[in-house]
Write an enzyme that holds these catalytic residues in place. Structure first.
Site, PDB file in Angstrom:
ATOM      1  CE  LYS A  73      -2.474   2.462   3.717  1.00  0.00           C
ATOM      2  NZ  LYS A  73      -1.328   3.093   4.406  1.00  0.00           N
ATOM      3  CG  ASN A  74       2.387   2.598   3.499  1.00  0.00           C
ATOM      4  OD1 ASN A  74       1.210   2.876   3.237  1.00  0.00           O
ATOM      5  ND2 ASN A  74       2.815   2.425   4.734  1.00  0.00           N
ATOM      6  CB  CYS A 116      -4.495   5.699  10.623  1.00  0.00           C
ATOM      7  SG  CYS A 116      -4.894   4.259   9.648  1.00  0.00           S
TER       8      CYS A 116
HETATM    9  C1  LIG Z   1       0.697   6.207   3.191  1.00  0.00           C
HETATM   10  C2  LIG Z   1       1.910   5.897   3.972  1.00  0.00           C
HETATM   11  O1  LIG Z   1       2.969   5.618   3.428  1.00  0.00           O
HETATM   12  N1  LIG Z   1       1.780   5.904   5.289  1.00  0.00           N
HETATM   13  C3  LIG Z   1       2.925   5.548   6.110  1.00  0.00           C
HETATM   14  C4  LIG Z   1       3.797   6.769   6.292  1.00  0.00           C
HETATM   15  O2  LIG Z   1       2.978   7.788   6.843  1.00  0.00           O
HETATM   16  P1  LIG Z   1       3.482   9.290   6.852  1.00  0.00           P
HETATM   17  O3  LIG Z   1       4.314   9.527   5.646  1.00  0.00           O
HETATM   18  O4  LIG Z   1       2.290  10.154   7.063  1.00  0.00           O
HETATM   19  O5  LIG Z   1       4.372   9.274   8.154  1.00  0.00           O
HETATM   20  P2  LIG Z   1       5.620  10.173   8.504  1.00  0.00           P
HETATM   21  O6  LIG Z   1       6.851   9.332   8.431  1.00  0.00           O
HETATM   22  O7  LIG Z   1       5.581  11.406   7.705  1.00  0.00           O
HETATM   23  O8  LIG Z   1       5.322  10.543  10.021  1.00  0.00           O
HETATM   24  C5  LIG Z   1       6.253  10.260  11.034  1.00  0.00           C
HETATM   25  C6  LIG Z   1       6.164  11.300  12.118  1.00  0.00           C
HETATM   26  O9  LIG Z   1       6.472  12.577  11.589  1.00  0.00           O
HETATM   27  C7  LIG Z   1       5.481  13.521  11.956  1.00  0.00           C
HETATM   28  N2  LIG Z   1       5.337  14.520  10.879  1.00  0.00           N
HETATM   29  C8  LIG Z   1       5.188  14.095   9.581  1.00  0.00           C
HETATM   30  C9  LIG Z   1       5.028  15.016   8.576  1.00  0.00           C
HETATM   31  C10 LIG Z   1       4.997  16.388   8.892  1.00  0.00           C
HETATM   32  O10 LIG Z   1       4.849  17.272   8.028  1.00  0.00           O
HETATM   33  N3  LIG Z   1       5.141  16.770  10.194  1.00  0.00           N
HETATM   34  C11 LIG Z   1       5.326  15.859  11.202  1.00  0.00           C
HETATM   35  O11 LIG Z   1       5.462  16.233  12.366  1.00  0.00           O
HETATM   36  C12 LIG Z   1       4.208  12.660  12.116  1.00  0.00           C
HETATM   37  O12 LIG Z   1       3.257  13.312  12.901  1.00  0.00           O
HETATM   38  C13 LIG Z   1       4.773  11.413  12.755  1.00  0.00           C
HETATM   39  O13 LIG Z   1       4.917  11.602  14.138  1.00  0.00           O
HETATM   40  O14 LIG Z   1       4.888   6.433   7.142  1.00  0.00           O
HETATM   41  C14 LIG Z   1       4.495   6.037   8.461  1.00  0.00           C
HETATM   42  C15 LIG Z   1       5.750   5.760   9.261  1.00  0.00           C
HETATM   43  O15 LIG Z   1       6.438   4.661   8.761  1.00  0.00           O
HETATM   44  C16 LIG Z   1       3.588   4.803   8.390  1.00  0.00           C
HETATM   45  O16 LIG Z   1       3.073   4.565   9.676  1.00  0.00           O
HETATM   46  C17 LIG Z   1       2.429   5.026   7.441  1.00  0.00           C
HETATM   47  O17 LIG Z   1       1.777   3.784   7.192  1.00  0.00           O
HETATM   48  C1  LIG Z   2      -0.866   4.669   9.200  1.00  0.00           C
HETATM   49  C2  LIG Z   2      -1.089   3.995   8.085  1.00  0.00           C
HETATM   50  O1  LIG Z   2      -1.463   4.493   6.896  1.00  0.00           O
HETATM   51  P1  LIG Z   2      -1.839   5.981   6.439  1.00  0.00           P
HETATM   52  O2  LIG Z   2      -0.580   6.773   6.464  1.00  0.00           O
HETATM   53  O3  LIG Z   2      -2.330   5.745   5.059  1.00  0.00           O
HETATM   54  O4  LIG Z   2      -2.885   6.475   7.383  1.00  0.00           O
HETATM   55  C3  LIG Z   2      -0.936   2.526   8.011  1.00  0.00           C
HETATM   56  O5  LIG Z   2      -0.872   2.005   6.876  1.00  0.00           O
HETATM   57  O6  LIG Z   2      -0.885   1.864   9.056  1.00  0.00           O
END
Ligand SMILES: CC(=O)N[C@H]1[C@@H](OP(=O)(O)OP(=O)(O)OC[C@H]2O[C@@H](n3ccc(=O)[nH]c3=O)[C@H](O)[C@@H]2O)O[C@H](CO)[C@@H](O)[C@@H]1O
Ligand SMILES: C=C(OP(=O)(O)O)C(=O)O
Length: 441
Positions: A26-27, A124
């Site tokens: 998915k990711n 989520c």
């Molecule tokens: C669609 C997808 O690929 N989702 C994955 C992606 O989510 P996603 O890309 O949203 O996750 P991030 O790695 O960006 O988030 C990690 C941390 O950084 C923080 N943060 C992020 C962006 C931002 O602008 N500011 C900030 O503070 C978030 O709140 C969190 O605490 O990576 C996560 C970490 O492996 C996974 O759990 C998710 O399944």
């Molecule tokens: C947190 C997840 O996904 P998303 O970033 O799409 O919410 C997940 O796949 O567990």
């Protein structure tokens, strides 16, 4: 309980036995679909799972003029972005709150159209999930960000220029934002403290196939030399390591034996170490991994989630259910999201004994220490689980409830099961293949 939500009933107590297949992650798949927008010619992505996030991104591509042909059964999606066009705001807004992927459309749309309108994000609810890194990244490239009532409006009046960016935290999404913007920005971009998840490496492979020049150093530095044009790609998505790990935990909790075809050792190495320490059995083959309960008691462990190559946060929720069956006290320290342990309350209603704490327990001090976030869990086991009436809180929490229900004595009623379709392909069919007893009301 919310009666509007679909209800799924499970009679637990049967070991899951048999074989299932996992397809593309998915990711990665959703991001590779966004990347197709950057190409001048069509792209073909294979091993695409039939999950809702793929459908949502496909629809968003379509409203921007990308022609999509999809073979759902064969897992092939062909995307032709020859006629990318501005979408109507109402069509974009129809996708508000559905997934996190729209924010990644910014770079490609700015390159193709000079502007991007991004609806409110979904995904989520496991923490605040701000997008400040994304917006800072875009501003660094020269974009102008305007927050409006119906989402965010982004333009690049002077084009997008290569830049130096340092991420405060190795965010997966922000790293992808940099990649998808830098590949066609003018000049060189250097990103430090980048996320290096396997899905990011696979996205880099996709972009390289399209003509991008990207190098990834061992110290979390990614260098991208912008190019003027990109073509299409043909790519087979890497397998979904989160889905594979989820079925592994289901095998353990139900005292079962499941061969997960497609599961790949390389991307799952950290999970496999923890699974073995807990006492789970496994046979690793080229075709997939067999996960089974060896018949001996499971062992308690201490684990903390982290960015890759650490123990992935998305594995945490299924693992917690397995730890309710381990002998002794386990500690789980969630360091990626501040609010990903709320799902444990319902597990306690099912007979588990899990206490959550604000302190950073059992590992290093994380960003959430001394703040008001219950991000450490202490799990005492083994505890017999019993059926209960529960509501799916989020994607992985939902699958974890399913695992708990499958391992519990009696019937569980799970509300809002459809949320699981966002990331688990054909999970109903897979449950049937593994001998689970369930019905939908
Ligand atoms: C669609 C997808 O690929 N989702 C994955 C992606 O989510 P996603 O890309 O949203 O996750 P991030 O790695 O960006 O988030 C990690 C941390 O950084 C923080 N943060 C992020 C962006 C931002 O602008 N500011 C900030 O503070 C978030 O709140 C969190 O605490 O990576 C996560 C970490 O492996 C996974 O759990 C998710 O399944
Ligand atoms: C947190 C997840 O996904 P998303 O970033 O799409 O919410 C997940 O796949 O567990």
């Amino acid at each position: 309980m919310n009666d509007a939500l679909s209800t799924f009933s499970v009679r637990g107590g049967r070991p899951l036995k048999g074989e299932i297949t996992v397809r593309g992650a998915k990711n990665l798949v959703s991001k590779a679909m966004v990347a197709a927008l950057l190409g001048e010619g069509p792209s073909v992505l294979r091993s695409v799972p039939d999950i809702r996030d793929v459908q949502i991104v496909g629809e968003l591509l379509k409203v921007h003029g990308v022609k999509i042909e999809r073979d759902v059964v064969g897992g092939v999606i062909r995307m032709d972005p020859s006629n990318v066009e501005k979408a109507h705001v109402v069509d974009i807004d129809a996708h508000a709150g559905s997934s996190r992927i729209p924010i990644l459309f910014c770079g490609p749309l700015l390159h193709r159209l000079g502007e991007a309108i991004i609806p409110d994000l979904g995904g989520c609810r496991i923490g605040d999930r701000p997008i400040n890194y994304h917006l800072d990244v875009l501003r660094n490239f020269g974009a102008v960000v305007d927050k409006r009532e119906l989402g965010i409006y982004i333009t690049a009046p002077n084009g997008l220029k290569g830049t130096k960016i340092h991420l405060e935290y190795p965010s997966v999404g922000a790293t992808e934002q940099v990649l998808l913007t830098a590949v066609r920005a003018e000049g060189v971009t250097e990103l430090t403290n980048a996320a290096v998840e396997p899905e990011i490496e696979d996205l880099i492979a996709v972009l390289q196939k399209m003509g991008a020049i990207i190098s990834l150093q061992t110290d979390r530095t990614i260098t991208i030399e912008g190019v003027e044009r990109l073509g299409g790609y043909e790519h087979v998505a890497l397998p979904d390591r989160i889905e594979a790990a989820s079925w592994a935990c289901a095998a353990l909790v139900t005292q079962g034996d499941v061969f997960v075809r497609g599961a790949s050792q390389k991307e799952m190495a950290t999970f496999l170490n923890i699974f073995r320490k807990v006492g789970g059995g496994m046979d690793i083959t080229e075709a997939g991994i067999r996960f089974f309960h060896p018949g001996t008691p499971l062992k308690a462990i201490a684990v903390e989630t982290d960015v890759h190559p650490g123990f992935m946060t998305d594995w945490q929720q299924p693992l917690v259910v397995a730890l309710t069956q381990a002998e002794g006290i386990s500690i789980v320290h969630e360091t990626v999201y501040e609010n990903r342990l709320g799902f444990t309350e319902a597990l306690n209603d099912m007979g588990a004994r899990i206490q959550v704490y604000r302190e950073c327990l059992g590992g290093s001090r994380c960003r959430f220490g001394r703040r008001n976030f219950n991000h450490s869990a202490v799990i005492s086991g083994p505890k017999d689980l019993h059926g209960a009436e529960i509501t799916v809180p989020d994607l992985r929490g939902g699958f974890s409830y399913l695992i708990a229900a499958l391992g519990a004595e009696g019937v569980s009623k799970i509300h809002g099961i459809d949320l699981i379709d966002r990331g688990y392909e054909s999970f109903r069919e897979k449950l049937t293949a593994l001998g689970a007893e369930f019905w939908e009301d």
